[in-house]
Structures are given as structure tokens and as C-alpha cells.
Design an enzyme around this catalytic site. Sequence first.
Site, PDB file in Angstrom:
ATOM      1  CE  LYS A  46      -0.343  -0.483   5.001  1.00  0.00           C
ATOM      2  NZ  LYS A  46      -1.178  -0.907   6.129  1.00  0.00           N
ATOM      3  NE  ARG A 142      -7.061   0.831  11.626  1.00  0.00           N
ATOM      4  CZ  ARG A 142      -5.861   0.585  11.090  1.00  0.00           C
ATOM      5  NH1 ARG A 142      -4.918   1.511  11.147  1.00  0.00           N
ATOM      6  NH2 ARG A 142      -5.601  -0.544  10.503  1.00  0.00           N
ATOM      7  CE1 TYR A 268      13.913  32.414   2.379  1.00  0.00           C
ATOM      8  CE2 TYR A 268      14.113  30.041   2.127  1.00  0.00           C
ATOM      9  CZ  TYR A 268      13.821  31.281   1.593  1.00  0.00           C
ATOM     10  OH  TYR A 268      13.439  31.380   0.286  1.00  0.00           O
ATOM     11  CG  MET A 316       9.913  24.228  -1.853  1.00  0.00           C
ATOM     12  SD  MET A 316       8.866  25.311  -2.850  1.00  0.00           S
ATOM     13  CE  MET A 316       7.894  26.132  -1.593  1.00  0.00           C
TER      14      MET A 316
HETATM   15  C1  LIG Z   1      -0.389  -1.931   6.722  1.00  0.00           C
HETATM   16  C2  LIG Z   1      -1.026  -3.166   7.189  1.00  0.00           C
HETATM   17  C3  LIG Z   1      -0.256  -4.322   7.399  1.00  0.00           C
HETATM   18  C4  LIG Z   1       1.252  -4.330   7.320  1.00  0.00           C
HETATM   19  O1  LIG Z   1       1.788  -3.705   8.463  1.00  0.00           O
HETATM   20  P1  LIG Z   1       3.379  -3.687   8.708  1.00  0.00           P
HETATM   21  O2  LIG Z   1       3.520  -3.241  10.104  1.00  0.00           O
HETATM   22  O3  LIG Z   1       3.939  -2.708   7.734  1.00  0.00           O
HETATM   23  O4  LIG Z   1       3.860  -5.063   8.449  1.00  0.00           O
HETATM   24  C5  LIG Z   1      -0.930  -5.491   7.723  1.00  0.00           C
HETATM   25  N1  LIG Z   1      -2.280  -5.513   7.846  1.00  0.00           N
HETATM   26  C6  LIG Z   1      -3.043  -4.414   7.681  1.00  0.00           C
HETATM   27  C7  LIG Z   1      -4.516  -4.516   7.862  1.00  0.00           C
HETATM   28  C8  LIG Z   1      -2.447  -3.210   7.351  1.00  0.00           C
HETATM   29  O5  LIG Z   1      -3.199  -2.125   7.199  1.00  0.00           O
END
Ligand SMILES: *Cc1c(COP(=O)(O)O)cnc(C)c1O
Length: 389
Positions: A46, A142, A268, A316
Site C-alpha cells: 500500500k 478501528r 532563512y 523548499m
Molecule cells: C499496513 C497493514 C499491514 C502491514 O503492516 P506492517 O507493520 O507494515 O507489516 C498489515 N495488515 C493491515 C490490515 C495493514 O493495514
Amino acid sequence: MDRISTFFPLEQRPTWAEIDLAAFERNVDAIAAMLPREAKLIALLKADAYGHGAVELARRCTPGRVAMIGVALLEEALELRRAGIELPILVLGPLNSTQLRVALEWHITPGVPGPEALAVAARVAQERDVAIHLKLDSGMGRMGCVESDLPSVIEMIRSAPQLKIDALYTHFANASDPSDPMTQQQLEKFDSMVVTLKEHGVTAPQHHAANSAATMRSIVPGDFARVGVALFGAESLDVDSPRLEPVMRWRSEIARLKDVPAGASVGYGATWRAERASRIATIPVGYADGYHRRLSNTGEMLVRGKRVPIAGRISMDLITLDVTDVADVAVGDEVVLLGHQGGEEISAEELAKKLDTISYEVFCSVGARVPRVYRHGDDVVRIRTRFGA
Ligand SMILES: *Cc1c(COP(=O)(O)O)cnc(C)c1O
């Protein structure tokens, strides 16, 4: 290095993130080898593979190594499909009915994250077969179906004969802390919810729970481990643990050197003042590239294998370094923002600590303006830049 410089389009500034595909492959293999014999790997790619570039890494997830790729968004899954990735893909995020139909068209498995998304899936399943992974909340608080949702969950599943639950899964809240009993409690909660479902005729052939941290602790119940950050060589436990190989190396070059007298200011706000006659190096990278401005006057980078401090505010597009103590420093010298140079390393954990965050956010912050240069051994396999070179 020279090979990359030769390969790299000359119209681009010499700032890029090298992604070591061979290191990624070794990490995948090492993690797969740690799993119980019956368990397989879901590679979590992801957020553009935590900033590393999802398409290129997905291409390294061969079916022998990885059973499935996980992403958060439908868009992320479609990007992979359109790039020709054929592995099974799991989308974690909630999908509305339009998104769900698109997902199914592309053979993308919805990771239904709660009763609302399940209602959507059950509705679409009145028209066609729908296979899902269903998320249970064992304590994360969650996403996921909680215990009190189970009666309606059972009802929805019973009323949709074409809805197939391929897997039940849950997510750990604090697996990175081995001293916290919560992970064990979550496992027990998950098991008891699975039993409740079974007593009402709802079963799934597969189950999964582990993330990187749990996997590193050999807590891999069920059929899959969903591993993200460990694939990129980041530490996933709060205690010292064996670390895999870092995959990302972010580098730039000295564009300009300037000798300033004692008392002169740099940048800056004139927040840095030379305490002695000093040599200042300017590099073409800045907070617009995702190098946090909060590292002004506190961050360090590597030049000629030595740590050098950032001098003054991060701009920047530019950062200034105090290279007074680096012998023979020269324009064109490589500067490492993240990763190894010589025997030194700036780790994602080090940057995260200074920024009061986690390595995940450090990786995800590396901006789209920074080209990703994909290496396999000494070969440059591909360059991804948003400037169309
Ligand atoms: C992101 C995620 C993972 C992976 O988590 P890591 O700590 O990066 O291994 C696994 N399961 C779900 C539901 C996630 O959202």
C-alpha cells in the site's frame, strides 16, 4: 554509482532514491523462510509500497515468493493490474458498491473491513458471485466487525448465498511490543469470534492476523502473514531485533561549496551562525521533496563516508551542510540523506526518532519529485520520474 550517473537523464538534478530490488527480493525470501510451513506471504504494498514504488516491487513478488499482494485503495490495486501484475490482490479499504464491482471485474479481492462494507458486498452478491476476506476487530478499535456485530454479520452472510468468505482476518494493535499481553488477548478474541461464527454456520477456509512485528516474533496464526515494513528492511519491533536489508537509499550531490567567515549566517531566518571559518555545501533537495523541514539544524547526512550536520533551515529546494571537517570535499560529491555510504548509515529509524515519528512515515514522505532509480545488483533496471524522462 557511475553506472547510474551515466544512465540517468542529464536534464534531471542529481537527486534520487535508489531502490535495491535484489535487497527487496532477499528480504521477501528471508521473511517467507521465517513463516510456519503452512503459511504464505501477503506482501503489503500500500501507499506506493511505502514510498518505494508499488509496481516495480510487485514485479519482484513472483508467485513462488508471495501468495498475494495487499493494498489499501482500489486505485492502488488497479495501478498494479494495469501494469500487468497477475498475482491475487487484496484491497483492505472499504469499497462502495461501484468500487466493489470494479474490483471484482479486475479479479481484486475485497478485504471487507466491517458490517457496512459487508452489507454492500451482500447486496452485490444478489447479482453475482462475490468472494471476500472479512475483517474482525479483535481489539484494534478501528476497522473490523466487533463481537456485537456478529448477529447481523451472520444474518447478512446467510441471506447472500453467492457471497463467499475466503478468509477471516484481524489486525494487531501493538505487536511491536513483546511485553504487551495485548497481542495474545487479541488472538484469543479473534479465535472466539471465529468460533461464534462457526457455530452459526459461517466458516472460512483461511485465516490471517500477523503483520511485520508479529511475524518477526513468530506469531503467525493461520494461513498468511501480511507483511509490509519489514520487506523494506525497517525495524518492526520496539526492542532490538534482527533487521533485514534497507531497500531505499536517498542521495543527492554537492552542487556548490562556499567558504564563510566566523560570524556569518546561513539560510532563512539566519538560524545558523558560523562559530569558526566554515565550509558550506548546498545540495539540490528540500522539504518539497519530503525531507522534513523539522530536521533544520538537527539532521545529519553522509559525505565521503562521514556524518555532517545540516546547517540552517531546510528550504523548499535546497539544504545546506557544514562540511568544514570533511577533507577534500568537492562539488559533485555524493550526499546520502537516507541509507549507507562507506561504513556509515543514516537509517529510517534514526530520522524517525529525530522527527518523533516512525520509519513508515519517513518512507512515505519521500516525494513524487524524487525519481526512483531501480537497481538490481549493479544494473539500473528502470527509472521512475514524474518528469517523463
Ligand atoms: C499496513 C497493514 C499491514 C502491514 O503492516 P506492517 O507493520 O507494515 O507489516 C498489515 N495488515 C493491515 C490490515 C495493514 O493495514
